[in-house]
Design an enzyme around this catalytic site. Structure first.
Site, mmCIF file in Angstrom:
data_model
loop_
_atom_site.group_PDB
_atom_site.id
_atom_site.type_symbol
_atom_site.label_atom_id
_atom_site.label_comp_id
_atom_site.label_asym_id
_atom_site.label_seq_id
_atom_site.Cartn_x
_atom_site.Cartn_y
_atom_site.Cartn_z
ATOM 1 N N HIS A 81 0.813 -1.225 0.000
ATOM 2 C CA HIS A 81 0.000 0.000 0.000
ATOM 3 C C HIS A 81 0.845 1.273 0.000
ATOM 4 O O HIS A 81 0.300 2.369 -0.099
ATOM 5 C CB HIS A 81 -0.954 0.023 1.196
ATOM 6 C CG HIS A 81 -1.968 -1.080 1.195
ATOM 7 N ND1 HIS A 81 -2.846 -1.263 0.145
ATOM 8 C CD2 HIS A 81 -2.234 -2.072 2.090
ATOM 9 C CE1 HIS A 81 -3.626 -2.315 0.415
ATOM 10 N NE2 HIS A 81 -3.268 -2.828 1.571
ATOM 11 N N ASP A 125 -2.798 -10.412 -2.405
ATOM 12 C CA ASP A 125 -3.361 -9.975 -1.124
ATOM 13 C C ASP A 125 -4.849 -9.640 -1.328
ATOM 14 O O ASP A 125 -5.259 -9.259 -2.431
ATOM 15 C CB ASP A 125 -2.595 -8.744 -0.628
ATOM 16 C CG ASP A 125 -2.979 -8.292 0.776
ATOM 17 O OD1 ASP A 125 -2.246 -8.644 1.716
ATOM 18 O OD2 ASP A 125 -4.004 -7.574 0.925
ATOM 19 N N ASP A 150 -4.668 -12.848 3.631
ATOM 20 C CA ASP A 150 -5.931 -12.309 4.164
ATOM 21 C C ASP A 150 -7.127 -12.647 3.279
ATOM 22 O O ASP A 150 -8.250 -12.219 3.543
ATOM 23 C CB ASP A 150 -5.851 -10.800 4.458
ATOM 24 C CG ASP A 150 -5.096 -10.010 3.420
ATOM 25 O OD1 ASP A 150 -4.785 -10.567 2.346
ATOM 26 O OD2 ASP A 150 -4.820 -8.815 3.672
HETATM 27 C C1 SP5 Z 1 -1.230 -5.125 3.983
HETATM 28 C C2 SP5 Z 1 -2.699 -5.106 4.277
HETATM 29 O O1 SP5 Z 1 -3.342 -6.159 4.217
HETATM 30 N N1 SP5 Z 1 -3.246 -3.953 4.633
HETATM 31 C C3 SP5 Z 1 -4.645 -3.868 4.900
HETATM 32 C C4 SP5 Z 1 -5.064 -2.601 5.556
HETATM 33 C C5 SP5 Z 1 -6.541 -2.612 5.834
HETATM 34 N N2 SP5 Z 1 -6.947 -1.544 6.664
HETATM 35 C C6 SP5 Z 1 -8.367 -1.365 6.823
HETATM 36 C C7 SP5 Z 1 -8.972 -2.474 7.598
HETATM 37 C C8 SP5 Z 1 -10.283 -2.106 8.178
HETATM 38 C C9 SP5 Z 1 -10.705 -3.109 9.228
HETATM 39 N N3 SP5 Z 1 -10.153 -2.825 10.501
HETATM 40 C C10 SP5 Z 1 -10.279 -3.868 11.463
HETATM 41 C C11 SP5 Z 1 -9.234 -3.791 12.532
HETATM 42 C C12 SP5 Z 1 -9.322 -4.933 13.469
HETATM 43 N N4 SP5 Z 1 -8.379 -4.835 14.544
HETATM 44 ZN ZN ZN Z 2 -4.320 -7.092 2.750
#
Ligand code: SP5
Ligand code: ZN
Length: 344
Positions: free
Chosen positions: A161, A197, A286
């Site tokens: 990112h 990803d 993921d």
């Molecule tokens: C590298 C990568 O997989 N980055 C992903 C970033 C995603 N960020 C937004 C996620 C929104 C959900 N947040 C949930 C947090 C739970 N602790």
């Molecule tokens: Zn990711």
């Protein structure tokens, strides 16, 4: 032949407290335990040979990232303390699109202008970890340039990112882009990136968007429903001399292997047509059914299938670790992918 795995435990020191999620500060999903779990599984497998990366090449880092951005990351923690802030360093104020470019002094403001989310904090050890991850990306590229058929960079924090002059999505330096630039610097004339990803690899896309020598393919959850929202539509195909060298394959939430596999074959087909000398894989687990922040339904066994399908390409491959947040299954989801890739 054992698979070289590049690793540096300094990466475990990066440990932000929280991220903003759905209006709440919640526990940071990109935890040190992720990398520890992958390391323990790989080290215990007998399949790999753990190696330390070489020194991060400053010139190579500056090929990928803007000098002022690198300086911002290097000074951010000290500036944050000097300005009397406590807690992890992150902005709470961001410029909007089309805003006039003004000189910024406060680190709060400089971080806001260089970050696109509230999920990428800087702690006392973030820079050391991010530099180690970048060195690992470089080392994975270098191993392949020197003849390895397959190498794995166990990078943390992840990188896909992060753009030339910005961070976001838990990413600071773009480790995959360092692997690409290392391969190009070592004589490869064309390199492809396959990003699997769950989240679209916006930073890698931006870095290589106008480049005819780097093909970028990403299979991810539709940005209409998921992070990073502002990138990853199928219409984004590159610009200028790089027109046609970006391929976005968005899939809907709920995607399982049966619906994932055709997209993977489409990406592999396009990569084959591009005829790269080497492939860099941004690997995120993921897409797993039990991932706590994502919504695909791949199973552990599917990662072996994914690896085996990619291994049909005859190019040498440097894999760098991106996301994957179900710590219990993460080690297996990485190991099976590498086993699938190594099958050829
Ligand atoms: C590298 C990568 O997989 N980055 C992903 C970033 C995603 N960020 C937004 C996620 C929104 C959900 N947040 C949930 C947090 C739970 N602790
Ligand atoms: Zn990711």
């Amino acid at each position: 032949m054992k698979i070289p795995v590049f690793w540096d435990e300094v990466q475990l020191l990066h440990d932000p407290a929280a991220e903003l999620s759905n209006g709440r500060l919640v526990a940071y999903a990109e935890k040190p335990a992720r990398a520890r779990a992958i390391f323990d599984t790989l080290a215990g497998s007998g399949l790999v040979e753990i190696q330390a990366p070489g020194r991060l090449d400053e010139a190579l880092l500056h090929t990928v990232h803007d000098a002022a951005y690198i300086a911002l990351l290097r000074g951010a923690w000290a500036d944050w303390l000097k300005e009397g802030c406590s807690g992890d360093a992150m902005a709470g104020c961001w410029p909007v699109r089309g805003q006039r470019d003004v000189p910024l002094t406060r680190v709060q403001a400089r971080l806001g202008a260089a970050c696109f989310d509230a999920g990428t904090p800087i702690t006392a050890h973030t820079l050391a970890a991010a530099e180690a991850a970048a060195a690992i990306g470089q080392a994975a590229g270098s191993a392949v340039a020197q003849g390895a058929r397959l190498a794995f960079g166990l990078c943390r924090p992840p990188g896909h990112h992060a753009g030339r002059d910005y961070m976001g999505g838990y990413c600071y330096f773009n480790n995959a882009a360092l692997a690409v630039e290392q391969l190009l610097a070592s004589g490869a004339d064309r390199v492809a990136v396959l990003d699997v990803d769950y989240h679209q690899g916006n930073g890698t896309q931006d870095i290589f968007y106008a480049r005819p020598d780097v093909f970028f393919a990403s299979i991810h959850c539709d940005p209409a429903s998921d992070f990073p929202y502002y990138w990853g539509r199928a219409e984004e195909t590159g610009s200028g001399p790089g027109l046609g060298t970006t391929l976005n394959l968005p899939l809907s939430r709920g995607t399982d292997w049966a619906s994932y596999e055709p997209a993977l074959q489409a990406a592999l087909c396009a990569i084959r047509r591009f005829q790269p000398r080497a492939l860099v894989i941004s690997y995120g687990a993921d897409t797993f059914e039990a991932d706590p922040i994502s919504h695909f339904r791949l199973k552990t066994e599917d990662y072996r299938r994914m690896g085996a399908a990619i291994a049909e390409l005859e190019f040498p491959m440097a894999v760098v670790m991106e996301g994957g947040y179900d710590i219990g299954a993460l080690g297996a989801n990485v190991l099976l992918f590498l086993e699938g890739l190594a099958q050829r």
